[in-house]
Design an enzyme around this catalytic site. Sequence first.
Site, short mmCIF file in Angstrom:
data_model
loop_
_atom_site.label_atom_id
_atom_site.label_comp_id
_atom_site.label_asym_id
_atom_site.label_seq_id
_atom_site.Cartn_x
_atom_site.Cartn_y
_atom_site.Cartn_z
N VAL A 162 4.95 24.95 86.40
CA VAL A 162 4.76 26.28 85.74
C VAL A 162 3.50 25.88 84.93
CG1 VAL A 162 5.74 27.78 83.79
CG2 VAL A 162 7.30 26.80 85.72
N ASP A 181 16.62 24.88 80.38
CA ASP A 181 15.90 24.91 81.71
C ASP A 181 17.08 25.54 82.55
OD1 ASP A 181 13.83 22.87 83.08
OD2 ASP A 181 15.25 23.74 84.40
N ILE A 182 16.52 26.25 83.63
CA ILE A 182 17.57 26.95 84.56
C ILE A 182 18.11 26.06 85.46
CG2 ILE A 182 17.13 29.53 84.37
CD1 ILE A 182 15.06 29.18 86.63
N HIS A 205 9.69 18.91 77.99
CA HIS A 205 10.94 19.07 78.42
C HIS A 205 11.78 17.94 77.63
CE1 HIS A 205 10.73 20.27 82.88
NE2 HIS A 205 9.52 20.10 82.55
N HIS A 253 4.55 22.73 78.51
CA HIS A 253 5.96 22.93 77.99
C HIS A 253 6.46 21.26 78.01
CE1 HIS A 253 5.92 23.18 82.42
NE2 HIS A 253 7.02 22.54 82.38
P1 AMP Z 1 7.48 21.51 85.53
O1 AMP Z 1 6.23 22.54 85.37
O2 AMP Z 1 7.60 20.62 86.31
O3 AMP Z 1 7.72 20.85 84.29
O4 AMP Z 1 8.65 22.15 85.92
C1 AMP Z 1 8.99 23.61 85.55
C2 AMP Z 1 10.40 23.73 84.85
O5 AMP Z 1 10.92 25.18 84.32
C3 AMP Z 1 11.60 23.27 85.79
O6 AMP Z 1 12.43 22.36 85.36
C4 AMP Z 1 12.38 24.76 86.00
O7 AMP Z 1 13.85 24.51 86.34
C5 AMP Z 1 12.11 25.23 84.84
N1 AMP Z 1 11.99 26.83 84.66
C6 AMP Z 1 11.14 27.36 85.65
N2 AMP Z 1 11.42 28.78 85.59
C7 AMP Z 1 12.25 28.98 84.37
C8 AMP Z 1 12.88 30.06 83.68
N3 AMP Z 1 12.37 31.34 84.06
N4 AMP Z 1 13.67 30.11 82.80
C9 AMP Z 1 14.14 28.55 82.40
N5 AMP Z 1 13.48 27.42 82.84
C10 AMP Z 1 12.70 27.65 83.97
#
Ligand code: AMP
Length: 112
Positions: A96, A30-31, A102, A100
């Site tokens: 997003v 995660d970024i 976590h 996914h």
């Molecule tokens: P959520 O949809 O709430 O589960 O959050 C999306 C997660 O994706 C967040 O923790 C962001 O930090 C992470 N994120 C978003 N874009 C990227 C990326 N390009 N690479 C890695 N992590 C990402």
Amino acid sequence: MTDCAFCGIIARENPADIEYEDDAVLAFKDIYPKAPVHILIVPKRHVPSVMAMEREDAEVLGRCLLAARAIGEAKGFAERGYRLHVHCGPEGGQLVYHVHVHFLAGGRTGRG
Ligand code: AMP
Ligand code: ZN
């Protein structure tokens, strides 16, 4: 090209720090990490959300959980444990819309 950030990572069009890959699943850091180890596990096939999943998506989502197990073992958390979170929809905090899981480990032991 794709307008889905995670499909872009899967297609190697967007950069990512990849931690695990198999035929059905990709996992990358995660970024904006919220724990010492924070990895996102995604199916390679685009599924927008658990809220939109179909029966045919059940296997790839199960494969994400198997990937979590493999990552946990590879990173030394098989005994200590870890947390798996899935955010679902607007009030679930999903940002997003490519489903996914976590993987969070190495931090606090409490709930939440
Ligand atoms: P959520 O949809 O709430 O589960 O959050 C999306 C997660 O994706 C967040 O923790 C962001 O930090 C992470 N994120 C978003 N874009 C990227 C990326 N390009 N690479 C890695 N992590 C990402
Ligand atoms: Zn996608």
